[in-house]
Design a protein around this motif. Structure first.
Motif, PDB file in Angstrom:
ATOM      1  N   LEU A 105      -9.983   6.952  -0.460  1.00 10.05           N
ATOM      2  CA  LEU A 105      -9.676   7.167   1.205  1.00 10.05           C
ATOM      3  C   LEU A 105     -11.004   7.105   1.900  1.00 10.05           C
ATOM      4  CD1 LEU A 105      -6.806   9.881   1.370  1.00 10.05           C
ATOM      5  CD2 LEU A 105      -6.850   7.590   2.321  1.00 10.05           C
ATOM      6  N   GLY A 106     -11.885   7.570   1.232  1.00 13.95           N
ATOM      7  CA  GLY A 106     -13.228   7.595   1.998  1.00 13.95           C
ATOM      8  C   GLY A 106     -13.809   6.599   2.208  1.00 13.95           C
ATOM      9  N   GLU A 107     -13.736   5.548   1.075  1.00 12.41           N
ATOM     10  CA  GLU A 107     -14.324   4.270   0.884  1.00 12.41           C
ATOM     11  C   GLU A 107     -13.424   3.319   2.034  1.00 12.41           C
ATOM     12  OE1 GLU A 107     -14.177   2.921  -2.947  1.00 12.41           O
ATOM     13  OE2 GLU A 107     -15.152   4.715  -3.648  1.00 12.41           O
ATOM     14  N   ARG A 108     -12.152   3.395   1.795  1.00  8.46           N
ATOM     15  CA  ARG A 108     -11.244   2.473   2.685  1.00  8.46           C
ATOM     16  C   ARG A 108     -11.417   2.710   4.123  1.00  8.46           C
ATOM     17  NH1 ARG A 108      -6.571  -0.256   1.141  1.00  8.46           N
ATOM     18  NH2 ARG A 108      -7.475  -0.285  -0.803  1.00  8.46           N
ATOM     19  N   PHE A 138      -1.835   1.022   1.649  1.00  9.32           N
ATOM     20  CA  PHE A 138      -2.631   1.659   0.786  1.00  9.32           C
ATOM     21  C   PHE A 138      -1.948   2.506  -0.181  1.00  9.32           C
ATOM     22  CE2 PHE A 138      -5.258   5.719  -0.046  1.00  9.32           C
ATOM     23  CZ  PHE A 138      -6.273   5.215  -0.482  1.00  9.32           C
ATOM     24  N   ALA A 139      -1.036   3.397   0.176  1.00 12.46           N
ATOM     25  CA  ALA A 139      -0.180   4.106  -0.842  1.00 12.46           C
ATOM     26  C   ALA A 139       0.479   3.284  -1.879  1.00 12.46           C
ATOM     27  CB  ALA A 139       0.810   5.036  -0.098  1.00 12.46           C
ATOM     28  N   GLY A 140       1.071   2.148  -1.213  1.00 13.69           N
ATOM     29  CA  GLY A 140       1.849   1.232  -2.152  1.00 13.69           C
ATOM     30  C   GLY A 140       0.927   0.776  -3.278  1.00 13.69           C
ATOM     31  N   GLU A 141      -0.556   0.800  -3.056  1.00  9.89           N
ATOM     32  CA  GLU A 141      -1.151   0.219  -4.038  1.00  9.89           C
ATOM     33  C   GLU A 141      -1.270   1.045  -5.357  1.00  9.89           C
ATOM     34  OE1 GLU A 141      -5.205  -0.383  -2.773  1.00  9.89           O
ATOM     35  OE2 GLU A 141      -4.483  -1.577  -1.043  1.00  9.89           O
ATOM     36  N   TRP A 142      -0.716   2.490  -5.442  1.00  8.52           N
ATOM     37  CA  TRP A 142      -0.449   3.354  -6.319  1.00  8.52           C
ATOM     38  C   TRP A 142       1.047   3.738  -6.466  1.00  8.52           C
ATOM     39  CZ3 TRP A 142      -4.794   3.515  -3.249  1.00  8.52           C
ATOM     40  CH2 TRP A 142      -5.975   3.421  -3.903  1.00  8.52           C
ATOM     41  N   ASP A 143       1.785   2.563  -6.220  1.00 11.52           N
ATOM     42  CA  ASP A 143       3.556   2.762  -6.206  1.00 11.52           C
ATOM     43  C   ASP A 143       3.932   4.123  -5.452  1.00 11.52           C
ATOM     44  OD1 ASP A 143       3.847   0.424  -7.827  1.00 11.52           O
ATOM     45  OD2 ASP A 143       3.219   1.798  -9.775  1.00 11.52           O
ATOM     46  N   GLY A 144       3.286   4.330  -4.327  1.00 19.19           N
ATOM     47  CA  GLY A 144       3.612   5.396  -3.317  1.00 19.19           C
ATOM     48  C   GLY A 144       3.974   5.130  -2.139  1.00 19.19           C
ATOM     49  N   TRP A 145       4.184   5.926  -1.176  1.00 20.72           N
ATOM     50  CA  TRP A 145       4.552   5.253   0.172  1.00 20.72           C
ATOM     51  C   TRP A 145       4.058   6.596   0.941  1.00 20.72           C
ATOM     52  CZ3 TRP A 145       7.878   7.388  -3.462  1.00 20.72           C
ATOM     53  CH2 TRP A 145       8.528   8.599  -3.140  1.00 20.72           C
ATOM     54  N   ARG A 146       4.128   6.388   2.518  1.00 20.72           N
ATOM     55  CA  ARG A 146       3.722   7.274   3.585  1.00 20.72           C
ATOM     56  C   ARG A 146       4.951   7.592   4.026  1.00 20.72           C
ATOM     57  NH1 ARG A 146       3.681   7.052   9.055  1.00 20.72           N
ATOM     58  NH2 ARG A 146       4.411   5.252   8.912  1.00 20.72           N
TER      59      ARG A 146
END
Length: 82
Positions: free
Chosen positions: A23-26, A71-79
Motif C-alpha cells: 500500500l505504501g509503495e503503490r 489492488f485487492a484483486g491482485e491477492w484474490d481479494g476485494w474492496r
C-alpha cells in the motif's frame, strides 16, 4: 474532514500482510495507519476459516475506489463497499 474508510478483504494473513506492505509503495500511504484485522467467518471455529481485513482511513478522500478494487484483486481479494 470526513471519516471515509476503505476495507480490503483478503483471503489469508500472508496476502493481507503483503498487501499492507505494498500500500505504501503503490498509494504513498505514510501518515495513515492501515489496520490489519482478522475476521472469523460466522459459525466457523477453525482458525483457517478466516478472512483478513485491511482497514484504511481516507479522511481526505484521495484514494480511488476502482484502484483499490484492482489492488485487492491482485491477492484474490476485494474492496468492501461502505
Amino acid at each position: 474532514m470526513s471519516d471515509v474508510r476503505h476495507v480490503l478483504v483478503l483471503p489469508d494473513r500472508d496476502a493481507a500482510e503483503e498487501a499492507l506492505e505494498a500500500l505504501g509503495e503503490r498509494f504513498g500511504i505514510n501518515d495513515e495507519e492501515p489496520r490489519l484485522v482478522r475476521d472469523a467467518l460466522a459459525g466457523e471455529d477453525d482458525a483457517e476459516d478466516a478472512q483478513w481485513l485491511v482497514v484504511l482511513r481516507d479522511a481526505e478522500g484521495r484514494l480511488d475506489a476502482g484502484e483499490l478494487d484492482e489492488f485487492a484483486g491482485e491477492w484474490d481479494g476485494w474492496r468492501e463497499e461502505p
